[in-house]
Design an enzyme around this catalytic site. Structure first.
Site, PDB file in Angstrom:
ATOM      1  N   TRP A 160       0.815  -1.220   0.000  1.00 34.92           N
ATOM      2  CA  TRP A 160       0.000   0.000   0.000  1.00 34.92           C
ATOM      3  C   TRP A 160       0.848   1.271   0.000  1.00 34.92           C
ATOM      4  O   TRP A 160       0.342   2.339  -0.279  1.00 34.92           O
ATOM      5  CB  TRP A 160      -0.924   0.024   1.237  1.00 34.92           C
ATOM      6  CG  TRP A 160      -0.170  -0.260   2.509  1.00 34.92           C
ATOM      7  CD1 TRP A 160      -0.056  -1.475   3.135  1.00 34.92           C
ATOM      8  CD2 TRP A 160       0.619   0.660   3.279  1.00 34.92           C
ATOM      9  NE1 TRP A 160       0.765  -1.374   4.234  1.00 34.92           N
ATOM     10  CE2 TRP A 160       1.182  -0.067   4.350  1.00 34.92           C
ATOM     11  CE3 TRP A 160       0.907   2.024   3.180  1.00 34.92           C
ATOM     12  CZ2 TRP A 160       2.009   0.531   5.309  1.00 34.92           C
ATOM     13  CZ3 TRP A 160       1.732   2.616   4.125  1.00 34.92           C
ATOM     14  CH2 TRP A 160       2.263   1.870   5.170  1.00 34.92           C
ATOM     15  N   ASN A 161       2.140   1.176   0.336  1.00 30.71           N
ATOM     16  CA  ASN A 161       2.864   2.426   0.622  1.00 30.71           C
ATOM     17  C   ASN A 161       3.236   3.224  -0.630  1.00 30.71           C
ATOM     18  O   ASN A 161       3.306   4.455  -0.586  1.00 30.71           O
ATOM     19  CB  ASN A 161       4.098   2.159   1.503  1.00 30.71           C
ATOM     20  CG  ASN A 161       5.134   1.297   0.844  1.00 30.71           C
ATOM     21  OD1 ASN A 161       4.831   0.527  -0.050  1.00 30.71           O
ATOM     22  ND2 ASN A 161       6.366   1.428   1.274  1.00 30.71           N
ATOM     23  N   LYS A 184      -2.331  -8.142  -7.866  1.00 35.09           N
ATOM     24  CA  LYS A 184      -3.148  -8.068  -6.650  1.00 35.09           C
ATOM     25  C   LYS A 184      -2.604  -6.961  -5.761  1.00 35.09           C
ATOM     26  O   LYS A 184      -1.556  -7.089  -5.152  1.00 35.09           O
ATOM     27  CB  LYS A 184      -3.128  -9.395  -5.883  1.00 35.09           C
ATOM     28  CG  LYS A 184      -4.188  -9.416  -4.809  1.00 35.09           C
ATOM     29  CD  LYS A 184      -3.777 -10.065  -3.522  1.00 35.09           C
ATOM     30  CE  LYS A 184      -2.859  -9.268  -2.659  1.00 35.09           C
ATOM     31  NZ  LYS A 184      -3.432  -8.055  -2.043  1.00 35.09           N
ATOM     32  N   ALA A 186      -2.639  -4.129  -2.530  1.00 41.28           N
ATOM     33  CA  ALA A 186      -2.973  -4.223  -1.104  1.00 41.28           C
ATOM     34  C   ALA A 186      -4.451  -3.909  -0.900  1.00 41.28           C
ATOM     35  O   ALA A 186      -5.036  -3.084  -1.616  1.00 41.28           O
ATOM     36  CB  ALA A 186      -2.109  -3.255  -0.313  1.00 41.28           C
ATOM     37  N   GLY A 238       6.713  -6.356  -0.355  1.00 33.69           N
ATOM     38  CA  GLY A 238       6.015  -6.279   0.927  1.00 33.69           C
ATOM     39  C   GLY A 238       6.944  -6.695   2.048  1.00 33.69           C
ATOM     40  O   GLY A 238       8.168  -6.603   1.926  1.00 33.69           O
ATOM     41  N   SER A 239       6.354  -7.187   3.120  1.00 37.22           N
ATOM     42  CA  SER A 239       7.151  -7.491   4.311  1.00 37.22           C
ATOM     43  C   SER A 239       7.942  -8.785   4.115  1.00 37.22           C
ATOM     44  O   SER A 239       7.541  -9.673   3.351  1.00 37.22           O
ATOM     45  CB  SER A 239       6.220  -7.635   5.512  1.00 37.22           C
ATOM     46  OG  SER A 239       5.297  -8.676   5.267  1.00 37.22           O
ATOM     47  N   GLU A 260      10.935  -8.093  -3.193  1.00 38.57           N
ATOM     48  CA  GLU A 260      11.373  -6.778  -2.711  1.00 38.57           C
ATOM     49  C   GLU A 260      10.814  -6.640  -1.310  1.00 38.57           C
ATOM     50  O   GLU A 260       9.619  -6.371  -1.128  1.00 38.57           O
ATOM     51  CB  GLU A 260      10.839  -5.676  -3.631  1.00 38.57           C
ATOM     52  CG  GLU A 260      11.367  -5.746  -5.062  1.00 38.57           C
ATOM     53  CD  GLU A 260      12.826  -5.325  -5.189  1.00 38.57           C
ATOM     54  OE1 GLU A 260      13.404  -4.805  -4.210  1.00 38.57           O
ATOM     55  OE2 GLU A 260      13.405  -5.542  -6.263  1.00 38.57           O
ATOM     56  N   ARG A 288      10.070  11.180   3.928  1.00 40.05           N
ATOM     57  CA  ARG A 288       9.339  10.956   2.689  1.00 40.05           C
ATOM     58  C   ARG A 288       8.262   9.907   2.957  1.00 40.05           C
ATOM     59  O   ARG A 288       8.491   8.933   3.660  1.00 40.05           O
ATOM     60  CB  ARG A 288      10.330  10.412   1.649  1.00 40.05           C
ATOM     61  CG  ARG A 288      10.077  10.817   0.238  1.00 40.05           C
ATOM     62  CD  ARG A 288      11.352  10.661  -0.572  1.00 40.05           C
ATOM     63  NE  ARG A 288      12.052   9.434  -0.256  1.00 40.05           N
ATOM     64  CZ  ARG A 288      11.985   8.323  -1.003  1.00 40.05           C
ATOM     65  NH1 ARG A 288      11.265   8.279  -2.079  1.00 40.05           N
ATOM     66  NH2 ARG A 288      12.686   7.251  -0.653  1.00 40.05           N
ATOM     67  N   CYS A 294      10.231   1.477   2.267  1.00 42.02           N
ATOM     68  CA  CYS A 294      11.230   0.449   2.559  1.00 42.02           C
ATOM     69  C   CYS A 294      12.622   1.058   2.553  1.00 42.02           C
ATOM     70  O   CYS A 294      13.532   0.552   3.189  1.00 42.02           O
ATOM     71  CB  CYS A 294      11.128  -0.676   1.547  1.00 42.02           C
ATOM     72  SG  CYS A 294      11.238  -0.072  -0.136  1.00 42.02           S
ATOM     73  N   GLU A 391      11.778  -2.372  11.350  1.00 44.32           N
ATOM     74  CA  GLU A 391      11.405  -1.238  10.499  1.00 44.32           C
ATOM     75  C   GLU A 391      10.376  -0.388  11.247  1.00 44.32           C
ATOM     76  O   GLU A 391       9.332  -0.913  11.645  1.00 44.32           O
ATOM     77  CB  GLU A 391      10.698  -1.816   9.269  1.00 44.32           C
ATOM     78  CG  GLU A 391      11.384  -1.644   7.982  1.00 44.32           C
ATOM     79  CD  GLU A 391      10.555  -2.205   6.835  1.00 44.32           C
ATOM     80  OE1 GLU A 391       9.841  -3.197   6.998  1.00 44.32           O
ATOM     81  OE2 GLU A 391      10.653  -1.616   5.759  1.00 44.32           O
TER      82      GLU A 391
HETATM   83  P1  NAP Z   1       2.627  -6.974   3.585  1.00 44.34           P
HETATM   84  O1  NAP Z   1       1.709  -7.091   4.736  1.00 44.34           O
HETATM   85  O2  NAP Z   1       3.661  -8.001   3.404  1.00 44.34           O
HETATM   86  O3  NAP Z   1       1.677  -6.878   2.292  1.00 44.34           O
HETATM   87  C1  NAP Z   1       2.185  -6.713   0.999  1.00 44.34           C
HETATM   88  C2  NAP Z   1       1.228  -7.335   0.012  1.00 44.34           C
HETATM   89  O4  NAP Z   1       1.150  -8.739   0.257  1.00 44.34           O
HETATM   90  C3  NAP Z   1      -0.198  -6.817   0.108  1.00 44.34           C
HETATM   91  O5  NAP Z   1      -0.767  -6.798  -1.165  1.00 44.34           O
HETATM   92  C4  NAP Z   1      -0.862  -7.885   0.961  1.00 44.34           C
HETATM   93  O6  NAP Z   1      -2.250  -7.943   0.805  1.00 44.34           O
HETATM   94  C5  NAP Z   1      -0.202  -9.120   0.420  1.00 44.34           C
HETATM   95  N1  NAP Z   1      -0.279 -10.274   1.295  1.00 44.34           N
HETATM   96  C6  NAP Z   1      -0.308 -10.322   2.643  1.00 44.34           C
HETATM   97  N2  NAP Z   1      -0.376 -11.611   3.057  1.00 44.34           N
HETATM   98  C7  NAP Z   1      -0.387 -12.386   1.938  1.00 44.34           C
HETATM   99  C8  NAP Z   1      -0.450 -13.784   1.702  1.00 44.34           C
HETATM  100  N3  NAP Z   1      -0.510 -14.674   2.701  1.00 44.34           N
HETATM  101  N4  NAP Z   1      -0.458 -14.219   0.438  1.00 44.34           N
HETATM  102  C9  NAP Z   1      -0.390 -13.353  -0.597  1.00 44.34           C
HETATM  103  N5  NAP Z   1      -0.341 -12.008  -0.428  1.00 44.34           N
HETATM  104  C10 NAP Z   1      -0.323 -11.533   0.825  1.00 44.34           C
HETATM  105  O7  NAP Z   1       3.413  -5.613   3.593  1.00 44.34           O
HETATM  106  P2  NAP Z   1       2.839  -4.153   3.846  1.00 44.34           P
HETATM  107  O8  NAP Z   1       2.758  -3.958   5.298  1.00 44.34           O
HETATM  108  O9  NAP Z   1       1.615  -3.919   3.043  1.00 44.34           O
HETATM  109  O10 NAP Z   1       3.981  -3.265   3.190  1.00 44.34           O
HETATM  110  C11 NAP Z   1       5.036  -2.797   3.914  1.00 44.34           C
HETATM  111  C12 NAP Z   1       6.266  -3.658   3.724  1.00 44.34           C
HETATM  112  O11 NAP Z   1       6.632  -3.641   2.360  1.00 44.34           O
HETATM  113  C13 NAP Z   1       7.453  -3.132   4.475  1.00 44.34           C
HETATM  114  O12 NAP Z   1       8.149  -4.185   5.064  1.00 44.34           O
HETATM  115  C14 NAP Z   1       8.301  -2.481   3.379  1.00 44.34           C
HETATM  116  O13 NAP Z   1       9.667  -2.408   3.674  1.00 44.34           O
HETATM  117  C15 NAP Z   1       8.019  -3.388   2.241  1.00 44.34           C
HETATM  118  N6  NAP Z   1       8.318  -2.717   0.971  1.00 44.34           N
HETATM  119  C16 NAP Z   1       9.417  -3.118   0.297  1.00 44.34           C
HETATM  120  C17 NAP Z   1       9.768  -2.484  -0.885  1.00 44.34           C
HETATM  121  C18 NAP Z   1      10.973  -2.910  -1.644  1.00 44.34           C
HETATM  122  O14 NAP Z   1      11.070  -2.547  -2.810  1.00 44.34           O
HETATM  123  N7  NAP Z   1      11.913  -3.651  -1.075  1.00 44.34           N
HETATM  124  C19 NAP Z   1       8.972  -1.450  -1.388  1.00 44.34           C
HETATM  125  C20 NAP Z   1       7.853  -1.065  -0.664  1.00 44.34           C
HETATM  126  C21 NAP Z   1       7.536  -1.723   0.517  1.00 44.34           C
HETATM  127  P3  NAP Z   1      -3.208  -7.242   1.903  1.00 44.34           P
HETATM  128  O15 NAP Z   1      -2.906  -5.822   1.870  1.00 44.34           O
HETATM  129  O16 NAP Z   1      -4.567  -7.540   1.425  1.00 44.34           O
HETATM  130  O17 NAP Z   1      -2.863  -7.889   3.217  1.00 44.34           O
END
Ligand code: NAP
Length: 509
Positions: A160-161, A184, A186, A238-239, A260, A288, A294, A391
């Site tokens: 979502w970020n 898919k 967030a 994501g995470s 990522e 920012r 991330c 984080e």
């Molecule tokens: P997240 O909870 O891991 O969710 C990311 C995505 O995965 C969302 O679309 C989420 O859907 C989906 N998801 C969650 N559980 C899942 C499952 N069991 N199976 C399939 N998909 C699933 O992360 P977030 O809290 O939204 O995002 C923040 C994290 O992203 C931070 O750790 C950040 O560092 C990281 N990030 C990394 C980068 C990079 O390029 N390295 C860039 C941006 C963000 P729902 O929203 O419906 O749960």
């Protein structure tokens, strides 16, 4: 920005799933609500996909794949370029939409449209540069042809970020390479993706090439797609915890994966650094996206000789930040995404303060509607504090002090993550030593923002696998084929003493 203007925009955003070129309701008619984190209000209700919808999207992607893979690269490039142009035209609408559903200040949302758009432009250019090679094998018995081919239907999961840029960073290289996708987004920010998919349709992306499923049950919808043998690639942002789970699922089908994941970026300030530059960089690297990136600097590791001055200057800047809904004039800090994010920031700050950190400014949630946390500076954070390990994902700048270069390196590398590091020093030789010594996929040397569509974005250690952007980005969606052909017979002057190579000669398998 008037309420009517926002309502009219929201009403224009598609509210259904996009599968095989059709906008359709979710199986069973399920819906999910989208909220404005600055007010808590529901702003739109969209389709909430069930597992059957996810598989229908994969059906469409699999069916569209052969024709898209065979589409001339120049044609694929021109569609992506048209999408880039449309994005420029629609910048204001898309920026406002992101501000409404995600909370980032409007100026930053415009910046994300610019950044996200660059992936469409960059990969429109890369689409026509998918090359192979041809040449003799060392034995001279044959010619080796190395060609590159799209990997196949892909599942793209985005956070979502950065709801636009994380989508274009995946969709653009996939389409450039000749892959079809199911995206898919967030649950918290589906509108940006639905708007983008409409834009891609307007740009001429054929039916089935891009499919979008919005859902409140990510795991249930994604797992059957990942387990389906027609899927050939999973790209996730994501995470780290969710990424690890998805890697386990992807192992069964031996899928190509790009991950990522999370970060814990060090921001190292040496005593020879230009402090004005370091403070500017710190503000950009930390605040920012209201700290929800991330790449956000998580640990400020500052030489003891300049730490007090750095803390004073940075605090002065932070105290001037205007906090508000992202549409308010001059707002620099918006809400956090939800109440859980506020609770996490509060818990991390509470832990650091209990262990002896000093609050220079902020340090608490803001009492107003929505989910706001005050921009915060913590000084003298003690080793072992939770926020040095986790984080923060919020507007909290945490300072620790060091005395020697070796200590700075040890502190910077003392994390399971390795996405990005920032270093401020006026000493070129020291800067070069840091490039060698820091365990990180990306580094800013005297700069506080490194992201660029032309650069390979990605992490070391538990920050991920693969790269997005740059020349590397399209490789993630291509697979290599090696073909051996016999050496052609080329008539030429006879060379005394040399006989023609024999293809029947024994060779290693
Ligand atoms: P997240 O909870 O891991 O969710 C990311 C995505 O995965 C969302 O679309 C989420 O859907 C989906 N998801 C969650 N559980 C899942 C499952 N069991 N199976 C399939 N998909 C699933 O992360 P977030 O809290 O939204 O995002 C923040 C994290 O992203 C931070 O750790 C950040 O560092 C990281 N990030 C990394 C980068 C990079 O390029 N390295 C860039 C941006 C963000 P729902 O929203 O419906 O749960």
């Amino acid at each position: 920005m008037s309420q009517d203007h926002e309502s009219a925009l929201l009403a224009r955003v598609p509210d259904r799933l996009y599968i095989g070129g059709q906008w359709r309701a979710a199986a069973g008619g399920r819906t999910l609500d989208v909220h404005d984190p600055a007010t808590g209000d529901v702003v739109r209700t969209v389709a909430d996909a069930a597992p059957a919808d996810g598989l229908a999207a994969l059906d469409a992607a699999a069916e569209a794949f052969p024709a898209w893979a065979a589409t001339p690269p120049r044609h694929r490039a021109e569609i992506l370029r048209r999408a880039f142009d449309l994005l420029q035209e629609r910048t204001e609408e898309l920026a406002l939409l992101m501000t409404i559903e995600m909370g980032k200040p409007l100026a930053e949302a415009r910046g994300e449209v610019a950044y996200g758009g660059e992936f469409l432009r960059w990969f429109s250019e890369e689409a026509t540069r998918i090359h192979g090679r041809y040449g003799p094998n060392p034995e001279g018995t044959g010619r080796m042809v190395v060609s590159q081919h799209p990997v196949g239907p892909c599942l793209l999961i985005t956070p979502w970020n950065l709801p636009l840029a994380m989508a274009t960073r995946k969709i653009a290289p996939a389409l450039a390479a000749g892959c079809t996708v199911v995206i898919k987004p967030a649950e918290l920010t589906p509108l940006t993706t639905l708007y983008l998919v409409q834009l891609l349709e307007d740009a001429g992306v054929p039916a089935g090439v891009v499919n979008a499923v919005t859902t409140s049950t990510a795991g249930e919808v994604c797992e059957p797609i990942i387990r389906d043998p027609r899927l050939r690639k999973l790209s996730f942002t994501g995470s780290t915890a969710v990424g690890q789970r998805l890697l386990e699922q992807a192992a069964r089908g031996v899928l190509r994966t790009s991950m990522e994941l999370g970060g814990n970026a060090p921001f190292v300030v040496f005593d020879d650094a230009d402090l004005d530059q370091a403070v500017d960089g710190a503000v950009a690297a930390k605040f920012r996206n209201t700290g929800q990136a991330c790449t956000a600097a998580n640990r400020f590791i500052v030489h003891r000789a300049v730490a007090e001055e750095f803390a004073r200057r940075v605090t002065e800047r932070v105290q001037r930040f205007a906090v508000g809904r992202g549409t308010e004039d001059g707002a620099m800090i918006g809400p956090l995404i939800d109440a859980r994010a506020v609770a996490k920031a509060a818990a991390l700050v509470g832990d650091a303060v209990r262990r002896g950190a000093t609050v220079r400014t902020g340090g608490s949630a803001i009492d107003r509607p929505g989910t706001f946390y005050a921009p915060t500076v913590l000084d003298d954070v003690a080793p072992g504090s939770d926020l040095l390990r986790e984080e923060i994902f919020g507007p909290v700048l945490a300072i620790v002090r060091f005395d020697t270069e070796d200590e700075a390196v040890r502190l910077a590398n003392d994390t399971e993550y390795g996405l990005v590091a920032y270093v401020y020093t006026a000493d070129l030789a020291r800067g070069q030593r840091m490039i060698e010594r820091l365990e990180t996929g990306m580094m800013g040397l005297n700069v506080g923002v490194v992201s660029n569509a032309a650069a390979p974005f990605g992490g070391w250690k538990m920050s991920g696998l693969g790269r997005e952007g740059g020349a590397e980005g399209i490789q993630e969606y291509l697979q290599t084929k090696y073909t051996l052909t016999p050496s052609p017979f080329v008539p030429g002057p006879a060379t005394p003493g040399l006989s023609a190579p024999s293809l029947s000669a024994p060779s290693p398998s």
